[in-house]
Design a protein around this motif. Structure first.
Motif, short mmCIF file in Angstrom:
data_model
loop_
_atom_site.label_atom_id
_atom_site.label_comp_id
_atom_site.label_asym_id
_atom_site.label_seq_id
_atom_site.Cartn_x
_atom_site.Cartn_y
_atom_site.Cartn_z
N MET A 177 58.23 -77.02 10.30
CA MET A 177 57.10 -76.90 9.40
C MET A 177 57.03 -78.17 8.55
O MET A 177 58.04 -78.77 8.27
N ARG A 178 55.86 -78.51 8.13
CA ARG A 178 55.68 -79.78 7.42
C ARG A 178 56.17 -79.72 5.97
O ARG A 178 56.34 -78.66 5.41
N ASN A 179 56.34 -80.88 5.42
CA ASN A 179 56.79 -81.05 4.04
C ASN A 179 55.78 -80.42 3.08
O ASN A 179 54.59 -80.67 3.17
N VAL A 180 56.28 -79.62 2.15
CA VAL A 180 55.40 -78.94 1.20
C VAL A 180 54.69 -79.89 0.25
O VAL A 180 53.72 -79.52 -0.38
N ALA A 181 55.16 -81.14 0.14
CA ALA A 181 54.53 -82.11 -0.75
C ALA A 181 53.28 -82.72 -0.12
O ALA A 181 52.53 -83.41 -0.79
N GLU A 182 53.04 -82.48 1.18
CA GLU A 182 51.88 -83.03 1.87
C GLU A 182 50.67 -82.11 1.71
O GLU A 182 50.80 -80.90 1.70
N SER A 183 49.51 -82.72 1.59
CA SER A 183 48.26 -81.96 1.58
C SER A 183 47.80 -81.76 3.02
O SER A 183 48.03 -82.61 3.88
N THR A 190 50.44 -64.22 19.85
CA THR A 190 51.28 -65.27 19.28
C THR A 190 51.65 -64.93 17.84
O THR A 190 51.04 -64.06 17.22
N THR A 191 52.61 -65.66 17.34
CA THR A 191 52.94 -65.59 15.92
C THR A 191 52.33 -66.79 15.20
O THR A 191 52.65 -67.05 14.05
N GLY A 192 51.43 -67.50 15.89
CA GLY A 192 50.76 -68.68 15.31
C GLY A 192 51.37 -69.95 15.85
O GLY A 192 52.58 -70.03 16.07
N ALA A 193 50.54 -70.95 16.08
CA ALA A 193 51.00 -72.25 16.58
C ALA A 193 51.18 -73.21 15.41
O ALA A 193 50.32 -73.29 14.53
N HIS A 194 52.29 -73.92 15.41
CA HIS A 194 52.54 -74.91 14.36
C HIS A 194 51.70 -76.15 14.60
O HIS A 194 51.37 -76.48 15.73
N LEU A 195 51.35 -76.86 13.55
CA LEU A 195 50.54 -78.06 13.65
C LEU A 195 51.36 -79.29 13.98
O LEU A 195 50.80 -80.33 14.30
N ASP A 196 52.67 -79.21 13.89
CA ASP A 196 53.52 -80.36 14.15
C ASP A 196 53.15 -81.00 15.48
O ASP A 196 52.97 -80.32 16.47
N GLY A 197 53.01 -82.30 15.47
CA GLY A 197 52.66 -83.01 16.68
C GLY A 197 51.16 -83.24 16.84
O GLY A 197 50.74 -84.07 17.61
N GLN A 198 50.34 -82.51 16.08
CA GLN A 198 48.90 -82.75 16.13
C GLN A 198 48.57 -83.91 15.22
O GLN A 198 49.28 -84.18 14.25
#
Length: 139
Positions: free
Chosen positions: A1-7, A126-134
């Motif tokens: 999951m991405r860094n919480v400091a990112e918008s 699904t349980t949802g697709a992560h955005l990582d890599g997009q």
């Protein structure tokens, strides 16, 4: 999951995919996923035994059919409307046209709830697709 400091720009995420009924996970808040999805047509009747389900319509309109106390009713959500389906209530989202929604559910919640053996071809269980890599812009 991405860094919480990112918008994360919701519009950019929604513009990055075309498939229906396949949520993308925008963020996690405590033990909950914030998901967005494009929907069109009918989903399947299902329920979530252990959790409520939060819906926010970003664009379009969504009907949520509910089965409660031996009867059916429909809640119509125009753009900007919110509805919470209580845990254990059987429901079926239906979108007459392309609709964009935001969902909040506990991490790992299966989109088809208790109906994982009855998934139609147009639905991604699904349980949802992560955005990582997009290729998504972050602030």
């Amino acid at each position: 999951m991405r860094n919480v400091a990112e918008s994360i720009f919701v519009r950019q995420v929604l513009d990055s995919f075309d498939d229906f009924w396949h949520p993308r996970i925008l963020a996690q808040v405590n033990d909950y996923d914030v998901r967005v999805a494009k929907v069109h047509g009918e989903y399947l009747w299902h329920s979530h035994e252990h959790t409520d389900e939060f819906f926010l319509v970003i664009s379009g309109s969504l009907d949520i059919w509910l089965r409660e106390n031996g009867s059916e009713r429909v809640v119509t959500l125009p753009r900007g409307a919110v509805h919470v389906v209580p845990r254990g209530v059987e429901h079926r989202p239906v979108a007459a046209g392309e609709t964009e929604i935001l969902l909040i559910e506990p991490t790992g919640t299966l989109t088809v709830g208790d109906r994982h053996d009855e998934v139609p071809d147009h639905v991604v269980a699904t349980t949802g697709a992560h955005l990582d890599g997009q290729n998504i812009d972050h602030g």
